[in-house]
Design a protein around this motif. Sequence first.
Motif, short mmCIF file in Angstrom:
data_model
loop_
_atom_site.label_atom_id
_atom_site.label_comp_id
_atom_site.label_asym_id
_atom_site.label_seq_id
_atom_site.Cartn_x
_atom_site.Cartn_y
_atom_site.Cartn_z
N HIS A 271 0.84 -1.13 0.01
CA HIS A 271 -0.15 0.06 0.19
C HIS A 271 0.56 1.16 0.34
O HIS A 271 1.71 1.47 1.01
CB HIS A 271 -0.88 0.12 1.11
CG HIS A 271 -1.89 -0.94 1.70
ND1 HIS A 271 -2.68 -1.86 0.57
CD2 HIS A 271 -1.89 -2.32 2.45
CE1 HIS A 271 -3.26 -2.36 0.84
NE2 HIS A 271 -3.30 -3.16 1.63
N GLU A 272 0.30 2.20 -0.56
CA GLU A 272 1.36 3.33 -0.68
C GLU A 272 0.67 4.54 0.38
O GLU A 272 -0.25 3.72 0.89
CB GLU A 272 0.57 4.03 -1.65
CG GLU A 272 1.22 4.02 -3.38
CD GLU A 272 2.45 3.80 -2.84
OE1 GLU A 272 3.24 4.69 -2.69
OE2 GLU A 272 3.36 3.54 -4.38
N LEU A 273 1.81 5.30 1.06
CA LEU A 273 1.51 5.91 2.01
C LEU A 273 -0.14 6.74 2.23
O LEU A 273 -0.39 6.20 3.53
CB LEU A 273 2.33 6.86 2.50
CG LEU A 273 2.93 7.07 4.55
CD1 LEU A 273 3.99 5.43 4.46
CD2 LEU A 273 4.42 7.91 3.95
N GLN A 274 0.26 7.50 1.32
CA GLN A 274 -2.00 8.12 1.35
C GLN A 274 -2.21 7.06 2.35
O GLN A 274 -3.91 7.63 1.69
CB GLN A 274 -1.73 8.75 0.25
CG GLN A 274 -2.22 9.90 0.36
CD GLN A 274 -2.84 10.99 1.19
OE1 GLN A 274 -1.59 11.78 1.35
NE2 GLN A 274 -3.67 11.23 1.04
N ASP A 275 -2.10 5.89 0.77
CA ASP A 275 -3.48 4.88 1.12
C ASP A 275 -3.75 4.30 2.55
O ASP A 275 -4.65 4.84 2.86
CB ASP A 275 -3.40 3.93 -0.04
CG ASP A 275 -3.67 3.52 -1.82
OD1 ASP A 275 -4.14 4.99 -1.60
OD2 ASP A 275 -2.88 3.35 -1.94
#
Length: 479
Positions: A271-275
């Motif tokens: 997962h991306e940090l923003q997600d």
Amino acid sequence: MKTRNIEDVQLDFLVSALSHGNFISTTDILMWMKQQNEDVVSNVKQIPIEQLKGWNYRDDRICHDSGKFFSIDGIHIMTNYRNVPEWDQPIINQPEIGFLGFIVKKFNGVMHFLMQAKIEPGNLNIVQLSPTLQATRSNYTRVHGGKSPNYLEYFNGEKEVYVLVDQLQSEQGARFLHKRNRNIIVEINEDEEISVKDGFIWVSLGQIKELLRYPNVVNMDSRTVISCIKFGNYSEQSLKLLSSVKNMYGIENDKPDLFLYSVLSSDNHLHELQDIIQWVTSLKFKYELGVNSIGISKMKYWIYDGNVLRHEDNKYFDVIGVRVEIGNREVVSWDQPMVRSAQEGLMGFIVKKINGIYHFLVQAKLEAGNFDIVEMAPTVQCLTGNYRNGKNEYTIPYLEQVLNAPNENIWYSSYQSEEGGRFFQEQNLNIIVEVGDEFPIEVEENYCWMTLNQMLSFVTYNNYLNIAARSLLSAVSFY
């Protein structure tokens, strides 16, 4: 206070985490700790709360005559989190922010941490390794009338130092109401002389992590501070080069290497940090946490009889009174209330290799004393309720995978103490367990896979990772 280039600092921390230290072996540190325990004079005995000197049961709470230190209050909780919508409980109310701080200094190019063999009344083994400075505001402002803590001048601005880490981090949300401490690491120059007082010792970060393999040696306050350390971000290409160099020299890759890869890699995250931020934000929006102050006598199912404050079924925890006599503290004798757990707890992370990199299964957990509704916690965290089959009051996701893991899948397992200044002889099993392909990547709504690198990104900010998660993070070793 001054700062240094962040990349240089992170590299220095990494070198220290890979070092066995320049002064004393880990075995000798354990022997030194044993000697510290034998040398100290201490006497801690339980007494009725109503007999505590300097403490009173007034305004339906237990508090110090000075109005400082802390109090034991009653609260009523209302929430839509899981299947217990409301309950009453006692909680420690300590609004002041204390210091948890390390002095570090390079010796022969390796950063070492100045640790203290500190006695706390609630410690199982009396003496544990603590940060250089561990003091509440009431302590370092000397409300108790005792001596000023050692090395305070390096943290309060009197001495010029480099600030490497400086964060406000939460304490145990199930026991403290909105409690935070200042986790700080300051550095002095290599050529600066500093007197090492009795009961203090220089150790590398690698040695601290090695000592965490032993039960109840490194205290909770040391663990939370070193969990705030970041080691840098490296590309997949850089880490492959490191691996190739190690192979050339016949250095085999093993579990510590895989931990290091998960800590350092900025690539291959599920997962991306923003997600992940969006996942946490959505759960903070979904769940409600209402906390109302009530008198101790108004709490349902809790009994205060002048001796102890306890649940009517003797569950969760109770509050007891203790009389303390200790030889090497700023104050040598005092009385205080302490929280005593009804049973040993469990804190465990499940890890799984995803996209070639180890991910940790993180839980968004609500606790009564949280600042911001939920914090990131270990996969399984059972501190106040009994998690054992037949005694647990609700289903705990992923508990069986942690409890029934085969030995070859257990990366780390050790009993570690809670903070001995407020909790009486409490220890919890800290465990990290690997699962295979049979364990699904798809998980329940309150859970999310994260690499160690991502978790450390969130530690940088206040009140994201709870103290149980940080305690386990601190035990991750690279050799």
